[in-house]
Design a protein around this motif. Structure first.
Motif, PDB file in Angstrom:
ATOM      1  N   LEU A 161       0.801  -1.228   0.000  1.00 52.72           N
ATOM      2  CA  LEU A 161       0.000   0.000   0.000  1.00 52.72           C
ATOM      3  C   LEU A 161       0.836   1.281   0.000  1.00 52.72           C
ATOM      4  CD1 LEU A 161      -2.974   0.804   0.033  1.00 52.72           C
ATOM      5  CD2 LEU A 161      -2.891   0.721   2.501  1.00 52.72           C
ATOM      6  N   PRO A 162       1.816   1.389   0.933  1.00 53.36           N
ATOM      7  CA  PRO A 162       2.516   2.679   0.966  1.00 53.36           C
ATOM      8  C   PRO A 162       3.261   2.965  -0.326  1.00 53.36           C
ATOM      9  CG  PRO A 162       3.556   1.093   2.465  1.00 53.36           C
ATOM     10  CD  PRO A 162       2.283   0.469   1.993  1.00 53.36           C
ATOM     11  N   VAL A 163       3.794   1.895  -0.932  1.00 56.44           N
ATOM     12  CA  VAL A 163       4.587   2.074  -2.150  1.00 56.44           C
ATOM     13  C   VAL A 163       3.686   2.464  -3.319  1.00 56.44           C
ATOM     14  CG1 VAL A 163       6.304   0.928  -3.629  1.00 56.44           C
ATOM     15  CG2 VAL A 163       6.094   0.271  -1.235  1.00 56.44           C
ATOM     16  N   CYS A 164       2.421   2.022  -3.252  1.00 60.25           N
ATOM     17  CA  CYS A 164       1.510   2.237  -4.395  1.00 60.25           C
ATOM     18  C   CYS A 164       0.792   3.585  -4.361  1.00 60.25           C
ATOM     19  CB  CYS A 164       0.447   1.144  -4.430  1.00 60.25           C
ATOM     20  SG  CYS A 164       1.148  -0.465  -4.694  1.00 60.25           S
ATOM     21  N   ILE A 165       0.832   4.274  -3.243  1.00 54.19           N
ATOM     22  CA  ILE A 165       0.097   5.551  -3.186  1.00 54.19           C
ATOM     23  C   ILE A 165       0.726   6.527  -4.171  1.00 54.19           C
ATOM     24  CG2 ILE A 165      -0.621   7.493  -1.727  1.00 54.19           C
ATOM     25  CD1 ILE A 165      -0.303   5.611   0.669  1.00 54.19           C
ATOM     26  N   THR A 166      -0.104   7.093  -5.041  1.00 50.70           N
ATOM     27  CA  THR A 166       0.439   7.991  -6.067  1.00 50.70           C
ATOM     28  C   THR A 166       0.449   9.438  -5.573  1.00 50.70           C
ATOM     29  OG1 THR A 166      -1.730   8.411  -7.018  1.00 50.70           O
ATOM     30  CG2 THR A 166      -0.509   6.513  -7.900  1.00 50.70           C
ATOM     31  N   ASP A 167       1.224  10.219  -6.276  1.00 52.60           N
ATOM     32  CA  ASP A 167       1.282  11.650  -5.980  1.00 52.60           C
ATOM     33  C   ASP A 167      -0.088  12.299  -6.167  1.00 52.60           C
ATOM     34  OD1 ASP A 167       3.546  12.721  -4.953  1.00 52.60           O
ATOM     35  OD2 ASP A 167       3.860  14.050  -6.681  1.00 52.60           O
ATOM     36  N   ASP A 168      -0.792  11.838  -7.208  1.00 47.92           N
ATOM     37  CA  ASP A 168      -2.130  12.385  -7.488  1.00 47.92           C
ATOM     38  C   ASP A 168      -3.060  12.170  -6.298  1.00 47.92           C
ATOM     39  OD1 ASP A 168      -1.399  13.249  -9.893  1.00 47.92           O
ATOM     40  OD2 ASP A 168      -2.520  11.750 -11.076  1.00 47.92           O
ATOM     41  N   GLU A 169      -3.006  10.945  -5.739  1.00 54.83           N
ATOM     42  CA  GLU A 169      -3.876  10.643  -4.591  1.00 54.83           C
ATOM     43  C   GLU A 169      -3.525  11.535  -3.403  1.00 54.83           C
ATOM     44  OE1 GLU A 169      -4.832   6.182  -3.870  1.00 54.83           O
ATOM     45  OE2 GLU A 169      -3.154   6.266  -5.269  1.00 54.83           O
ATOM     46  N   LEU A 170      -2.228  11.684  -3.165  1.00 58.66           N
ATOM     47  CA  LEU A 170      -1.804  12.517  -2.035  1.00 58.66           C
ATOM     48  C   LEU A 170      -2.202  13.972  -2.265  1.00 58.66           C
ATOM     49  CD1 LEU A 170       1.670  10.955  -1.192  1.00 58.66           C
ATOM     50  CD2 LEU A 170      -0.395  10.837   0.180  1.00 58.66           C
ATOM     51  N   ASN A 171      -2.105  14.404  -3.525  1.00 60.15           N
ATOM     52  CA  ASN A 171      -2.521  15.783  -3.832  1.00 60.15           C
ATOM     53  C   ASN A 171      -4.009  15.975  -3.595  1.00 60.15           C
ATOM     54  OD1 ASN A 171       0.012  16.600  -4.498  1.00 60.15           O
ATOM     55  ND2 ASN A 171      -0.212  16.189  -6.693  1.00 60.15           N
ATOM     56  N   ARG A 172      -4.788  14.956  -3.979  1.00 59.39           N
ATOM     57  CA  ARG A 172      -6.248  15.056  -3.789  1.00 59.39           C
ATOM     58  C   ARG A 172      -6.593  15.107  -2.297  1.00 59.39           C
ATOM     59  NH1 ARG A 172     -10.462  10.859  -4.615  1.00 59.39           N
ATOM     60  NH2 ARG A 172     -12.181  12.196  -4.006  1.00 59.39           N
ATOM     61  N   ILE A 173      -5.890  14.310  -1.527  1.00 57.06           N
ATOM     62  CA  ILE A 173      -6.110  14.307  -0.074  1.00 57.06           C
ATOM     63  C   ILE A 173      -5.762  15.684   0.499  1.00 57.06           C
ATOM     64  CG2 ILE A 173      -5.132  13.385   2.096  1.00 57.06           C
ATOM     65  CD1 ILE A 173      -5.096  10.615   0.647  1.00 57.06           C
ATOM     66  N   SER A 174      -4.624  16.227   0.066  1.00 57.66           N
ATOM     67  CA  SER A 174      -4.207  17.546   0.582  1.00 57.66           C
ATOM     68  C   SER A 174      -5.200  18.623   0.179  1.00 57.66           C
ATOM     69  CB  SER A 174      -2.831  17.944   0.044  1.00 57.66           C
ATOM     70  OG  SER A 174      -1.902  17.005   0.434  1.00 57.66           O
ATOM     71  N   ALA A 210      -4.294  14.816   7.487  1.00 57.27           N
ATOM     72  CA  ALA A 210      -4.067  16.031   6.690  1.00 57.27           C
ATOM     73  C   ALA A 210      -4.986  17.156   7.165  1.00 57.27           C
ATOM     74  CB  ALA A 210      -4.284  15.732   5.208  1.00 57.27           C
ATOM     75  N   ILE A 211      -6.223  16.826   7.490  1.00 59.94           N
ATOM     76  CA  ILE A 211      -7.157  17.858   7.988  1.00 59.94           C
ATOM     77  C   ILE A 211      -6.606  18.472   9.276  1.00 59.94           C
ATOM     78  CG2 ILE A 211      -9.464  18.238   8.986  1.00 59.94           C
ATOM     79  CD1 ILE A 211     -10.502  16.038   7.058  1.00 59.94           C
ATOM     80  N   ALA A 212      -6.020  17.618  10.107  1.00 63.44           N
ATOM     81  CA  ALA A 212      -5.460  18.115  11.378  1.00 63.44           C
ATOM     82  C   ALA A 212      -4.176  18.919  11.158  1.00 63.44           C
ATOM     83  CB  ALA A 212      -5.201  16.946  12.323  1.00 63.44           C
ATOM     84  N   GLY A 213      -3.670  18.918   9.938  1.00 64.66           N
ATOM     85  CA  GLY A 213      -2.512  19.765   9.614  1.00 64.66           C
ATOM     86  C   GLY A 213      -1.175  19.064   9.735  1.00 64.66           C
ATOM     87  N   PHE A 214      -1.180  17.729   9.742  1.00 65.14           N
ATOM     88  CA  PHE A 214       0.092  17.012   9.873  1.00 65.14           C
ATOM     89  C   PHE A 214       0.551  16.441   8.527  1.00 65.14           C
ATOM     90  CE2 PHE A 214      -1.795  17.019  14.161  1.00 65.14           C
ATOM     91  CZ  PHE A 214      -0.857  17.878  14.727  1.00 65.14           C
ATOM     92  N   ASP A 215       1.806  16.005   8.516  1.00 71.01           N
ATOM     93  CA  ASP A 215       2.504  15.718   7.266  1.00 71.01           C
ATOM     94  C   ASP A 215       2.247  14.273   6.803  1.00 71.01           C
ATOM     95  OD1 ASP A 215       4.273  15.453   5.199  1.00 71.01           O
ATOM     96  OD2 ASP A 215       5.975  16.333   6.258  1.00 71.01           O
ATOM     97  N   VAL A 216       1.268  14.117   5.911  1.00 70.16           N
ATOM     98  CA  VAL A 216       0.933  12.754   5.463  1.00 70.16           C
ATOM     99  C   VAL A 216       2.015  12.189   4.544  1.00 70.16           C
ATOM    100  CG1 VAL A 216      -1.566  12.825   5.747  1.00 70.16           C
ATOM    101  CG2 VAL A 216      -0.591  13.670   3.651  1.00 70.16           C
ATOM    102  N   ARG A 217       2.712  13.073   3.854  1.00 73.74           N
ATOM    103  CA  ARG A 217       3.778  12.570   2.970  1.00 73.74           C
ATOM    104  C   ARG A 217       4.906  11.936   3.793  1.00 73.74           C
ATOM    105  NH1 ARG A 217       3.285  14.106  -2.461  1.00 73.74           N
ATOM    106  NH2 ARG A 217       1.421  15.376  -2.672  1.00 73.74           N
ATOM    107  N   ALA A 218       5.222  12.543   4.925  1.00 73.30           N
ATOM    108  CA  ALA A 218       6.263  11.971   5.791  1.00 73.30           C
ATOM    109  C   ALA A 218       5.789  10.636   6.383  1.00 73.30           C
ATOM    110  CB  ALA A 218       6.607  12.948   6.901  1.00 73.30           C
ATOM    111  N   LEU A 219       4.496  10.571   6.719  1.00 73.71           N
ATOM    112  CA  LEU A 219       3.929   9.331   7.260  1.00 73.71           C
ATOM    113  C   LEU A 219       4.070   8.202   6.231  1.00 73.71           C
ATOM    114  CD1 LEU A 219       2.134   8.406   9.771  1.00 73.71           C
ATOM    115  CD2 LEU A 219       0.173   8.785   8.301  1.00 73.71           C
ATOM    116  N   VAL A 220       3.693   8.515   4.997  1.00 73.78           N
ATOM    117  CA  VAL A 220       3.771   7.520   3.924  1.00 73.78           C
ATOM    118  C   VAL A 220       5.231   7.159   3.644  1.00 73.78           C
ATOM    119  CG1 VAL A 220       3.360   7.152   1.446  1.00 73.78           C
ATOM    120  CG2 VAL A 220       1.583   8.201   2.863  1.00 73.78           C
ATOM    121  N   LYS A 221       6.102   8.152   3.651  1.00 69.83           N
ATOM    122  CA  LYS A 221       7.530   7.904   3.385  1.00 69.83           C
ATOM    123  C   LYS A 221       8.115   6.952   4.434  1.00 69.83           C
ATOM    124  CE  LYS A 221      11.761   9.357   1.731  1.00 69.83           C
ATOM    125  NZ  LYS A 221      12.539   8.190   2.058  1.00 69.83           N
TER     126      LYS A 221
END
Ligand SMILES: O=P(O)(O)OC[C@H]1O[C@](O)(CO)[C@@H](O)[C@@H]1O
Length: 432
Positions: free
Chosen positions: A50-63, A214-225
């Protein structure tokens, strides 16, 4: 970047390396079953990559969605239960200041109980506030979140009108089925999908965990990384950390240590342990087998549960989540009068006192017959939480494989639901 570490040296007074090696071999087989997709519950292995498959597009949509809610509201209610809230709650509690609203945005939780008082007080709190709702349910039919969502949706419509309410509701659910999917499509809510092959308790790295964080303002990209790095490390090293943890805990289980207590010395980790309890409890507790997952917050609970752990039945082992480096720096002050006789601590970091409490507790509990595993987390950041989540998920998959159960189902949870539906007169349950 550093990595979380595992120390099981304080288990060795209780079990031999040879015994662990036997379980380690079983762990290797269980790992193969997961990687090959031949294990029990193989339809639910989506979390593996799962973590490897998350795309940038998905993360952008979440943000983008989180940004919109942060702009339009002062409070967002996360509605969900079990795997549909615990991962997000764990990260948000770990990363937030203990006293302020997280990054200017208040995130509150509902739908994880059916307490009338809780819901009444929540509605009173939301009165006249600009609020939004993030409703999460994989099945889309779970009673607790459904009841809370019905109440909160009505309140939002009443306070803001239908059009604004629709703008401020986001649903995370199955792609096609369930009542929540039907409602979201009909009302035109923005939606995110929980993949079919990822069970609720394994969903923290899907929008289920990521959007609230992300709503709470924390770094989801770092979590995924963090999760990606742990996946890559474990993949390249025979699941060194996860398989070893799984093997050690199963060795202890075979010797009669049937309760694992996850211990923290920082209250910010309280909900990480709650998340872990669901992951391991629902995954392993079946067919009359499985380690019972429990948790304590130290030093708080040393003054309550400490007595039992030190001298009660010898069926417990502890896994301590030990944070290496604190975020802040605070020293015990010097006092000219020293009435409290604390000057021997003056100038010492509060964290040194805490670390000595941790070490002192470990020595006492090991002496008292409680095997001790340590998971060392370099710092409490989104990145290391990502590592920790992936480590625990993989170890759980392996551990369930060693035990021989289907790690990915939860048939036992239905029993209470059936009784409750029957007692409440839900159509179709009369005869039960
Ligand atoms: O996301 P859902 O379908 O509402 O389920 C919530 C929780 O309920 C359970 O299905 C147990 O009833 C958990 O496995 C799950 O995390």
């Amino acid at each position: 970047m550093d990595r979380i570490k595992l120390d099981y040296s304080k288990v060795l007074p209780f079990v031999g390396e040879q015994e662990i090696a036997v379980q380690r071999e079983k762990a290797t087989k269980a790992l193969k079953g997961l990687e090959d997709g031949t294990c029990k519950g193989r339809d639910f292995l989506g979390w593996l990559d799962l973590p490897v498959c998350i795309t940038d597009d998905e993360l952008n949509r979440i943000s983008a969605c989180a940004g919109k809610l942060r702009e339009q509201t002062d409070v967002v209610v996360i509605v969900g239960i079990g795997g549909s809230y615990l991962g997000a709650k764990a990260v948000i509690e770990a990363m937030s200041s203990s006293f302020d609203a997280c990054s200017g945005m208040k995130v509150v939780f509902a739908g994880n109980n059916v307490s009338e008082d809780y819901l009444y007080e929540l509605q009173a709190f939301l009165k006249d506030k600009k609020f939004g709702i993030c409703v999460i349910s994989k099945s889309g039919t779970t009673t607790e979140p459904a009841v809370a969502f019905r109440l909160l949706k009505d309140q939002l419509i009443e306070q803001e009108g239908l059009a604004v309410a629709r703008e401020r509701i986001v649903a995370i659910t199955d792609e096609k089925k369930g009542a929540l999917r039907t409602m979201a499509d009909r009302e035109g809510y923005e939606t995110f999908v929980i993949p079919d092959n990822v069970g609720g308790r394994y969903s923290v790295l899907t929008p289920v965990g990521l959007l609230p964080v992300a709503i709470a303002g924390f770094d989801v990209r770092a979590l995924v990384k963090g999760a990606v790095d742990m996946r890559m490390y474990e993949k390249g090293n025979g699941a060194e950390l996860s398989a070893t943890y799984a093997a050690v805990r199963n060795t202890l289980y075979e010797k009669g240590y049937v309760i694992e207590i996850t211990v923290n010395f920082n209250p910010k980790l309280h909900y990480v342990a709650e998340w872990w309890k669901q992951l391991y409890g629902e995954s392993e507790g079946k067919e009359n087998k499985g380690i019972f997952p429990a948790s304590v917050d130290f030093t708080t609970d040393l003054h309550s549960m400490g007595q039992y752990i030190q001298e009660g039945r010898r069926i417990l082992f502890e896994t301590v989540l030990s944070i290496d480096k604190t975020k802040y720096w605070l020293q015990v002050p010097h006092d000219v009068h020293d009435f409290d006789k604390l000057n021997y601590l003056a100038g010492k970091r509060i964290d040194e006192v805490n670390k000595m409490a941790e070490l002192g507790t470990q020595l006492a509990h090991v002496d008292g017959g409680v095997p001790n595993i340590r998971i060392i987390i370099p710092e409490l950041t989104e990145y290391y939480l990502g590592q920790l989540f992936y480590f625990y998920e993989l170890a759980c998959g392996i551990s369930g494989g060693i035990l021989g159960v289907n790690t990915f189902d939860q048939p036992g949870v239905e029993a209470y639901k059936n009784n409750m539906f029957m007692l409440l007169g839900k159509p179709g349950y009369e005869k039960k």
